[in-house]
Design a protein around this motif. Structure first.
Motif, PDB file in Angstrom:
ATOM      1  N   THR A  67      82.132 -38.863  70.764  1.00 20.90           N
ATOM      2  CA  THR A  67      82.902 -39.642  69.793  1.00 20.90           C
ATOM      3  C   THR A  67      82.163 -40.924  69.418  1.00 20.90           C
ATOM      4  N   TYR A 118      83.940 -30.858  69.822  1.00 17.70           N
ATOM      5  CA  TYR A 118      84.761 -31.085  71.005  1.00 17.70           C
ATOM      6  C   TYR A 118      85.054 -29.792  71.762  1.00 17.70           C
ATOM      7  N   ASN A 159      81.596 -37.417  61.414  1.00 11.43           N
ATOM      8  CA  ASN A 159      82.753 -37.384  62.300  1.00 11.43           C
ATOM      9  C   ASN A 159      83.471 -36.041  62.243  1.00 11.43           C
ATOM     10  N   VAL A 213      81.491 -33.969  64.621  1.00 14.17           N
ATOM     11  CA  VAL A 213      81.827 -34.365  65.993  1.00 14.17           C
ATOM     12  C   VAL A 213      83.145 -33.736  66.425  1.00 14.17           C
ATOM     13  N   ASP A 214      84.114 -33.704  65.524  1.00 13.18           N
ATOM     14  CA  ASP A 214      85.409 -33.108  65.848  1.00 13.18           C
ATOM     15  C   ASP A 214      85.269 -31.622  66.162  1.00 13.18           C
TER      16      ASP A 214
END
Length: 331
Positions: free
Chosen positions: A242, A305, A298, A301-302
Motif C-alpha cells: 500500500t 492484495y 493504486n 496495488v489493490d
C-alpha cells in the motif's frame, strides 16, 4: 463471480478517472478572470485575447468544451503548448521516460535500504540495534528531499566529483552514464520513502512474529533469517505494498523540485516551466497524466492484495456468502 468482481472494479476505476479528468479540465476554467487574459498577461491585446479564447474553445459552452476536450484526450490529443506550439502529447512522451526512470530507480534504492533494515529491526526489536535504526530512520524522514539534494550535490559532486551535479544522460549513451546521472536525484527522492517503508514493514513484521505459526517455526529451531525470509515476509507485505502504491504516485509531484535542482528533462521540470510561462494547456496535460498514473498505480496495488495474501480472497468470499445468506428469507 470473479468476472463480476473484476467488472465492478473496472467500473469504479472508470468512474474515478472520469472525476479526475473533469477536475483537470475545470482547472483551466477556474482561473480567476479570463483564462486567455491570464495566459497572455497584461501585454495581450483585445484581438490576441479573442483569438486565444477561440483557439482554446473558451467562446463555447462549458459542457460542449468538456465533451470535445474529453474526446480529444481519448484520441491522444492534449492540445498544443502555447509557449512553443508543440503538441502537448509529444512533450509528455519525450519527457515521461526520464521521470519514470527516476521514480523507479528511487523506489529500488528505497526498498533496497528499507527491507533489510526492517528485518533486522524486527528481529532485534527492543535492543540497541533497533533503537539505532529507528534514530536513523527518524533523521531520514525529517530531512526534506531538496535539502538532502543540496547535501548530496555538495558532497558527491563538488567535493568528491563522483557524480555529475546536473544534467541527464540517456540510456543510448551508455547504461553506466545514464544511471550515474540519475543516482543523486534518485537518492534524494528515496530517503523519505525508505524511512516510511522501514517503519511500515517493521511494524508488520513485529506483528507477524507474534502469531502462532511463527511460534511453531521458532519451536522447530528455524533460524531467525530463514523465519524472516520464508515465513514472515509475505504476510507482512500488505502495508508495504500500500505504501509503495501511494508513494509512487506522490513522487510524481515530488520530482518537480528534484528535476529542477538537477536539471533533468522530465515531467516535473516541464511542469514548473509551464507554470512560469503560464502555459496552462501543458500544465493541464501533465497534471492529467500524473493524476491518472496515480489512480492506475493504486488500482494495480489493490489487485495485488489477493496475490500477496490469499486469506484476503477467502475473507471477501466468506463475507459475500454471509451477505447472501442474510438476504435469503426464512420460511
Amino acid at each position: 463471480m470473479r468476472t463480476r468482481r473484476v467488472l465492478a472494479r473496472l467500473a469504479r476505476l472508470a468512474a474515478v478517472l472520469i472525476v479526475v479528468s473533469t477536475l483537470c479540465f475545470l482547472s483551466l476554467n477556474l482561473l480567476p478572470g479570463d483564462p486567455a487574459r491570464a495566459i497572455l498577461g497584461e501585454s495581450g491585446t483585445p484581438q490576441s485575447v479573442a483569438a486565444l479564447r477561440q483557439e482554446l474553445g473558451l467562446d463555447r459552452p462549458l459542457a460542449d468544451r468538456y465533451v470535445n476536450w474529453l474526446g480529444d484526450i481519448l484520441r491522444g490529443d492534449f492540445g498544443r503548448s502555447y509557449a512553443n506550439r508543440q503538441p502537448v502529447a509529444d512533450i509528455i512522451l519525450a519527457r515521461a521516460p526520464v521521470t519514470v526512470e527516476l521514480i523507479v530507480l528511487s523506489q529500488i534504492i528505497a526498498l533496497a535500504a528499507a527491507v533489510p533494515l526492517a528485518a533486522v529491526a524486527a528481529i532485534k526489536r527492543g535492543t540497541v540495534v533497533d533503537r539505532g535504526i529507528s534514530s536513523l530512520v527518524f533523521v531520514a524522514v525529517s530531512v526534506p528531499s531538496f535539502v538532502l539534494a543540496f547535501v548530496l550535490i555538495w558532497v558527491f559532486a563538488i567535493k568528491l566529483g563522483l557524480y555529475p551535479a546536473n544534467g541527464f544522460v540517456p540510456i543510448s549513451a551508455g547504461l553506466g552514464q545514464n544511471l550515474g546521472s540519475l543516482f543523486l536525484p534518485a537518492l534524494a527522492l528515496a530517503a523519505g520513502p525508505a524511512a516510511l517503508y522501514q517503519r511500515v514493514l517493521r511494524a508488520d513484521l513485529v506483528e507477524t512474529y507474534g502469531q502462532e505459526f511463527m511460534n511453531v517455526a521458532r519451536a522447530k529451531g528455524i533460524s531467525p533469517l530463514r523465519m524472516a525470509v520464508r515465513h514472515a515476509f509475505r504476510p507482512s507485505l500488505l502495508g508495504l505494498t500500500t505504501s509503495i502504491g501511494v508513494v509512487a504516485g506522490v513522487l510524481i509531484g515530488s520530482s518537480v523540485i528534484i528535476e529542477n535542482l538537477f536539471s533533468l528533462p522530465g515531467l516535473g521540470s516541464i511542469l514548473a516551466q509551464s507554470v512560469s510561462a503560464r502555459d496552462y494547456v501543458t500544465v493541464q496535460g501533465v497534471v492529467l497524466v500524473a493524476a491518472t498514473s496515480f489512480v492506475l498505480i493504486n488500482a494495480v496495488v489493490d489487485l495485488l492484495y489477493g496475490f500477496i495474501d490469499p486469506r484476503l480472497r477467502k475473507t471477501r468470499t466468506a463475507g459475500r456468502q454471509a451477505g447472501r445468506a442474510r438476504e435469503v428469507p426464512v420460511a
